[in-house]
Design an enzyme around this catalytic site. Structure first.
Site, PDB file in Angstrom:
ATOM      1  N   TYR A 269       0.814  -1.140   0.136  1.00  9.48           N
ATOM      2  CA  TYR A 269      -0.152  -0.054  -0.087  1.00  9.48           C
ATOM      3  C   TYR A 269       0.801   1.256   0.107  1.00  9.48           C
ATOM      4  O   TYR A 269       1.812   1.354   0.546  1.00  9.48           O
ATOM      5  CB  TYR A 269      -1.053  -0.007   1.293  1.00  9.48           C
ATOM      6  CG  TYR A 269      -0.397   0.045   2.465  1.00  9.48           C
ATOM      7  CD1 TYR A 269       0.106   0.895   3.085  1.00  9.48           C
ATOM      8  CD2 TYR A 269      -0.282  -1.205   3.325  1.00  9.48           C
ATOM      9  CE1 TYR A 269       0.491   1.030   4.414  1.00  9.48           C
ATOM     10  CE2 TYR A 269       0.468  -1.251   4.400  1.00  9.48           C
ATOM     11  CZ  TYR A 269       0.812  -0.036   5.051  1.00  9.48           C
ATOM     12  OH  TYR A 269       1.309  -0.214   6.471  1.00  9.48           O
TER      13      TYR A 269
ATOM     14  N   GLY B 272       7.430   3.947  13.084  1.00  4.13           N
ATOM     15  CA  GLY B 272       6.467   3.874  12.298  1.00  4.13           C
ATOM     16  C   GLY B 272       4.981   3.891  12.882  1.00  4.13           C
ATOM     17  O   GLY B 272       4.043   3.669  12.223  1.00  4.13           O
TER      18      GLY B 272
ATOM     19  N   HIS C 187      -4.197   6.496  15.091  1.00  4.59           N
ATOM     20  CA  HIS C 187      -5.032   7.095  13.817  1.00  4.59           C
ATOM     21  C   HIS C 187      -6.542   6.412  13.497  1.00  4.59           C
ATOM     22  O   HIS C 187      -6.791   5.552  14.040  1.00  4.59           O
ATOM     23  CB  HIS C 187      -4.148   7.266  12.387  1.00  4.59           C
ATOM     24  CG  HIS C 187      -3.896   5.854  12.057  1.00  4.59           C
ATOM     25  ND1 HIS C 187      -4.827   5.320  11.096  1.00  4.59           N
ATOM     26  CD2 HIS C 187      -2.785   5.078  12.168  1.00  4.59           C
ATOM     27  CE1 HIS C 187      -4.247   4.290  10.474  1.00  4.59           C
ATOM     28  NE2 HIS C 187      -2.939   4.014  11.372  1.00  4.59           N
TER      29      HIS C 187
ATOM     30  N   CYS D 176       0.080   0.021  13.911  1.00  8.77           N
ATOM     31  CA  CYS D 176      -0.554   1.311  14.616  1.00  8.77           C
ATOM     32  C   CYS D 176      -1.566   0.915  15.501  1.00  8.77           C
ATOM     33  O   CYS D 176      -2.293  -0.192  15.404  1.00  8.77           O
ATOM     34  CB  CYS D 176      -1.023   2.251  13.401  1.00  8.77           C
ATOM     35  SG  CYS D 176       0.228   2.865  12.406  1.00  8.77           S
TER      36      CYS D 176
ATOM     37  N   ASN E  54      -5.470   1.592  15.454  1.00  9.28           N
ATOM     38  CA  ASN E  54      -6.319   1.859  14.741  1.00  9.28           C
ATOM     39  C   ASN E  54      -7.667   2.126  15.565  1.00  9.28           C
ATOM     40  O   ASN E  54      -8.137   1.560  16.640  1.00  9.28           O
ATOM     41  CB  ASN E  54      -6.940   0.826  13.674  1.00  9.28           C
ATOM     42  CG  ASN E  54      -5.935   0.549  12.554  1.00  9.28           C
ATOM     43  OD1 ASN E  54      -6.249  -0.246  11.799  1.00  9.28           O
ATOM     44  ND2 ASN E  54      -4.962   1.469  12.477  1.00  9.28           N
TER      45      ASN E  54
END
Length: 389
Positions: free
Chosen positions: A300, A315, A319, A337, A339
């Protein structure tokens, strides 16, 4: 007649010889002194001392020019730059010493002059010149946080340089941190061009912090010198900590030790050490209303997500990811991350502050201490060993 003339001449010559052998002090016998000139005045008891000495080379620019006098008082002193303009200075109240009050310039020739009156009433003069050091390079330093910032309780103080520093101890001695909570901390070098400061535990809330980096004139080694001084005054805000325990699928926000929000979340994949959300104490370092996520390795690029809060340069972000809504609060399916739904991500984003700690537990992976800002990944005892002094 000739015989009489010779006798008179001999008589006068003998009288003159007798006068030259007199034991009378010369000053009394001849007030005008030997040879008929004026009497020579003795020197004053006063003595000038100047640092740097006359004709000195490679004089440091961050050390005051100091002039003092013994057995007397200073009437005047002036140090002039190459353009003839005086360098600011101050005479001590007892008039026995004088020093410059502003720094000198690199690679310049200065002159100085002065007058003093001794305790015997006689005057002396001072004259000299010197040259300051000319750096092979001038290196700029910066301080973070900057003036008037409000930051979280885990924020490290960072001093960064435009080039590597060889003499770390000399630089570190020029750095001071004071704060209204009187909390002690330690500097740690995290590379050749970066030194950080933090306390053993998080900063107390509402602490005001002053940082002073007196770098101008500091020798960094290899002919490099500091280009300028820099300071910063900032404030630590409220105590807010994000706690992530990856198996719970929840992101918890605590303020002053009390839970103020709990958000369903999806974290990194539990079984993949490359994609899990790693254990560690991290720091909020960046906030963006929208961020483009790219990871070609996993197929992606230019994936835009809202309300992105970065907490590691490895990284990891907190979010919005409504595309993963089916797993939020139920399964860990991200690539590292945290989410959240869009509404929850926005709610958290609005409360987040640069410098807030993010504490992650429950993962199969612990991130090594190498991804800036990794200050709280280093145990306190080890952190102190990274100081240069």
């Amino acid at each position: 007649m000739r015989t009489k003339l010779r006798a008179v001449t001999a008589l006068l010559l003998g009288a003159a010889l007798l006068a030259g052998c007199s034991s009378t002090e010369a000053g009394k016998a001849n007030p005008e002194g030997a040879g008929g000139g004026a009497p020579q005045e003795s020197a004053s008891v006063a003595k000038f001392t100047a640092v740097p000495a006359a004709d000195a080379k490679d004089v440091p620019v961050n050390v005051p020019v100091a002039v003092s006098v013994s057995d007397g008082t200073i009437d005047s002193v002036a140090v002039n730059n190459p353009e003839g303009k005086p360098v600011a200075g101050k005479l001590a109240d007892d008039k026995k010493s004088w020093a410059t009050t502003e720094p000198l310039g690199y690679g310049k020739a200065y002159s100085y002059a002065g007058k003093a009156t001794g305790t015997d009433g006689k005057t002396i003069e001072l004259k000299g010149a010197f040259n300051t050091v000319a750096p092979a390079a001038q290196v700029r330093g910066t301080v973070f946080p900057t003036d008037d910032q409000q930051v979280g309780v885990a924020v490290p103080i960072m001093v960064k340089f435009d080039a590597p520093v060889s003499d770390r101890a000399a630089v570190q001695k020029a750095l001071t941190v004071t704060n209204t909570a009187n909390v002690k901390g330690s500097w740690a070098w995290l590379g050749d061009s970066e030194v950080h400061y933090r306390p053993e535990a998080y900063w107390p809330a509402n602490t005001k912090i002053h940082v002073e980096a007196k770098l101008y004139g500091v020798a960094y080694g290899g002919g490099a010198y500091g280009s300028s001084d820099v300071t910063s005054d900032f404030t630590v805000g409220r105590n807010q900590v994000v706690k992530i325990d990856t198996p719970t699928h929840q992101l918890v926000v605590q303020r002053d030790g009390q839970t103020v929000a709990t958000y369903p979340a999806s974290f990194g994949k539990d079984a993949d050490p490359e994609l899990t959300t790693p254990n560690g104490t991290f720091v909020v370092m960046q906030k963006d209303e929208q961020w483009s996520f790219d990871n070609p390795q996993y197929g992606y690029t230019n994936v835009l997500k809202k309300w992105a809060v970065r907490f590691s340069n490895h990284g990891e972000f907190i979010h919005e990811n409504n595309d993963n809504a089916a797993n939020i609060g139920k399964n860990n399916t991200s690539h590292g991350c945290a989410n959240l739904t869009e509404a929850d991500a926005k709610a958290y984003f609005d409360t987040a502050m640069i410098g807030d700690p993010v504490e992650v537990t429950g993962s199969i992976t612990t991130l090594p201490a190498k991804y800036d800002w990794y200050d709280w990944q280093v145990p306190w005892a080890q952190w102190q060993t990274l100081s240069a002094i």
